[in-house]
Design a protein around this motif. Structure first.
Motif, mmCIF file in Angstrom:
data_model
loop_
_atom_site.group_PDB
_atom_site.id
_atom_site.type_symbol
_atom_site.label_atom_id
_atom_site.label_comp_id
_atom_site.label_asym_id
_atom_site.label_seq_id
_atom_site.Cartn_x
_atom_site.Cartn_y
_atom_site.Cartn_z
ATOM 1 N N UNK A 19 8.902 8.405 3.527
ATOM 2 C CA UNK A 19 9.930 9.106 2.761
ATOM 3 C C UNK A 19 9.438 10.526 2.527
ATOM 4 N N UNK A 20 10.381 11.395 2.127
ATOM 5 C CA UNK A 20 10.012 12.786 1.866
ATOM 6 C C UNK A 20 10.398 13.165 0.450
ATOM 7 N N UNK A 21 9.530 13.960 -0.200
ATOM 8 C CA UNK A 21 9.890 14.582 -1.465
ATOM 9 C C UNK A 21 9.958 16.092 -1.259
ATOM 10 N N UNK A 22 11.081 16.701 -1.648
ATOM 11 C CA UNK A 22 11.297 18.142 -1.507
ATOM 12 C C UNK A 22 11.651 18.692 -2.886
ATOM 13 N N UNK A 23 10.776 19.514 -3.433
ATOM 14 C CA UNK A 23 10.974 20.004 -4.791
ATOM 15 C C UNK A 23 11.947 21.158 -4.917
ATOM 16 N N UNK A 81 -3.667 5.110 -1.618
ATOM 17 C CA UNK A 81 -4.650 5.798 -0.791
ATOM 18 C C UNK A 81 -4.243 7.254 -0.638
ATOM 19 N N UNK A 82 -5.104 8.008 0.056
ATOM 20 C CA UNK A 82 -4.948 9.440 0.336
ATOM 21 C C UNK A 82 -5.335 10.271 -0.877
ATOM 22 N N UNK A 83 -5.966 11.389 -0.592
ATOM 23 C CA UNK A 83 -6.433 12.273 -1.642
ATOM 24 C C UNK A 83 -7.844 11.926 -2.105
ATOM 25 N N UNK A 84 -8.339 10.745 -1.766
ATOM 26 C CA UNK A 84 -9.706 10.346 -2.139
ATOM 27 C C UNK A 84 -10.140 9.227 -1.208
ATOM 28 N N UNK A 85 -11.454 9.040 -1.065
ATOM 29 C CA UNK A 85 -11.941 7.973 -0.201
ATOM 30 C C UNK A 85 -12.208 6.703 -0.981
ATOM 31 N N UNK A 86 -11.826 6.687 -2.260
ATOM 32 C CA UNK A 86 -12.043 5.506 -3.090
ATOM 33 C C UNK A 86 -10.708 4.843 -3.429
ATOM 34 N N UNK A 87 -10.729 3.532 -3.503
ATOM 35 C CA UNK A 87 -9.562 2.783 -3.976
ATOM 36 C C UNK A 87 -9.856 2.377 -5.415
ATOM 37 N N UNK A 88 -9.075 2.902 -6.346
ATOM 38 C CA UNK A 88 -9.344 2.722 -7.773
ATOM 39 C C UNK A 88 -8.496 1.596 -8.353
ATOM 40 N N UNK A 89 -9.080 0.904 -9.321
ATOM 41 C CA UNK A 89 -8.416 -0.264 -9.912
ATOM 42 C C UNK A 89 -7.315 0.130 -10.877
ATOM 43 N N UNK A 90 -7.411 1.324 -11.470
ATOM 44 C CA UNK A 90 -6.426 1.715 -12.465
ATOM 45 C C UNK A 90 -5.884 3.113 -12.165
ATOM 46 N N UNK A 91 -4.786 3.430 -12.832
ATOM 47 C CA UNK A 91 -4.221 4.765 -12.719
ATOM 48 C C UNK A 91 -5.142 5.783 -13.385
ATOM 49 N N UNK A 92 -5.342 6.911 -12.723
ATOM 50 C CA UNK A 92 -6.074 8.029 -13.306
ATOM 51 C C UNK A 92 -5.076 9.153 -13.527
ATOM 52 N N UNK A 137 3.072 17.660 -12.470
ATOM 53 C CA UNK A 137 4.130 17.324 -11.500
ATOM 54 C C UNK A 137 5.345 18.236 -11.651
ATOM 55 N N UNK A 138 5.648 18.654 -12.880
ATOM 56 C CA UNK A 138 6.828 19.497 -13.106
ATOM 57 C C UNK A 138 6.727 20.818 -12.369
ATOM 58 N N UNK A 192 0.844 -1.190 0.000
ATOM 59 C CA UNK A 192 0.000 0.000 0.000
ATOM 60 C C UNK A 192 0.877 1.237 0.000
ATOM 61 N N UNK A 193 0.588 2.157 -0.904
ATOM 62 C CA UNK A 193 1.390 3.363 -1.065
ATOM 63 C C UNK A 193 0.477 4.574 -0.921
ATOM 64 N N UNK A 194 0.942 5.583 -0.201
ATOM 65 C CA UNK A 194 0.156 6.800 0.007
ATOM 66 C C UNK A 194 0.950 8.018 -0.424
ATOM 67 N N UNK A 195 0.942 8.336 -1.710
ATOM 68 C CA UNK A 195 1.641 9.539 -2.176
ATOM 69 C C UNK A 195 0.820 10.775 -1.864
ATOM 70 N N UNK A 196 1.495 11.864 -1.493
ATOM 71 C CA UNK A 196 0.766 13.057 -1.045
ATOM 72 C C UNK A 196 1.111 14.309 -1.840
ATOM 73 N N UNK A 197 1.629 14.148 -3.035
ATOM 74 C CA UNK A 197 1.895 15.305 -3.876
ATOM 75 C C UNK A 197 1.878 14.819 -5.329
ATOM 76 N N UNK A 198 1.780 15.727 -6.308
ATOM 77 C CA UNK A 198 1.749 15.281 -7.711
ATOM 78 C C UNK A 198 2.971 14.456 -8.104
ATOM 79 N N UNK A 199 4.171 14.872 -7.691
ATOM 80 C CA UNK A 199 5.369 14.132 -8.086
ATOM 81 C C UNK A 199 5.368 12.729 -7.496
ATOM 82 N N UNK A 200 5.065 12.626 -6.210
ATOM 83 C CA UNK A 200 5.083 11.304 -5.586
ATOM 84 C C UNK A 200 3.955 10.424 -6.124
#
Length: 229
Positions: free
Chosen positions: A114-118, A27-38, A223-224, A1-9
């Motif tokens: 982990x942390x992402x710092x742009x 997970x995170x950003x929505x209350x739905x677990x989706x089958x495919x990438x959006x 993301x850019x 299970x992965x919870x990315x919290x920004x566009x890049x991640x």
């Protein structure tokens, strides 16, 4: 299970799911677990919903300890303490109020983070954070062993380099520099002394197939905008 919290991640997580980890749950950003990438910035309403994540279940998942969260941070120090609560002043009277500690304490103590710092600069990579939201290795070491059993700050990924804490005293180490960036560039942009190995490799560039997926998953280049060029 992965919870990315920004566009890049999130883009990175979607790339992983598209290329080598098809069963990844995000997970995170929505209350739905989706089958495919959006793709970023597109309408998710036609996506296949596999499950849902009501708010109480977020905490059950957190305590379960088997997810990996990628968070941001306004400040990160040499032991991985992270601040996204406020800058300057005091806890009761901050100079600049930010988001608050949010889920950072529970995330960092209960599972891999982990942390992402742009924008890698000395005001973000600081000797001491103004407020501890995410718990770093020096503070985790003072906890009861049972409380710190799942603590792991795995990576700090910035616009200049990849860093980790795989040192005897868990101080931040330079793991690789991105193409076109020198070790001196990273040292000059860091507000504390990094652990520098004798040989610092260059970060791997994406393959042609991965670049094609990145463009497909982020057609608007969202993301850019999160990365300082």
């Amino acid at each position: 299970m992965c919870s990315p919290m920004s566009p890049v991640s999130k883009l990175g997580a979607m790339l992983a799911r598209a290329t080598f980890e098809p069963d990844m749950v995000m997970t995170d950003g929505a209350n739905m677990i989706l089958a495919e990438n959006v793709p970023l910035g597109t309408d998710p309403s036609t996506a296949t919903i596999e499950g849902w994540m009501p708010f109480p279940f977020v905490f059950d998942t957190l305590f379960w300890g088997k997810r990996h969260v990628m968070m941001g941070g306004s400040q990160v120090d040499q032991y991985g303490n992270q601040n996204l609560a406020y800058l300057g002043g005091t806890f009761k009277q901050p100079k600049t109020q930010l988001l608050g500690v949010r889920g950072a304490p529970g995330n960092t103590v209960c599972h891999t983070t982990s942390y992402f710092l742009g924008d890698h600069n000395p005001r973000v990579l600081v000797p001491k954070v103004d407020c501890v939201a995410g718990v770093g290795y020096d503070r985790a070491a003072k906890l009861h062993p049972a409380s710190r059993a799942r603590h792991e700050i795995r990576r700090v990924i910035t616009n200049l380099a990849v860093l980790d804490f795989e040192t005897p005293d868990n101080r931040m180490r330079l793991r690789s520099v991105h193409p076109g960036v020198s070790v001196d560039d990273v040292v000059a942009a860091t507000g504390f002394e990094l652990v520098i190995p004798s040989d610092v490799p260059v970060s791997r560039e994406p393959t042609a197939d991965e670049l094609a997926w990145l463009r497909k998953l982020d057609p608007k280049g969202i993301a850019a905008r999160e990365v300082k060029s």
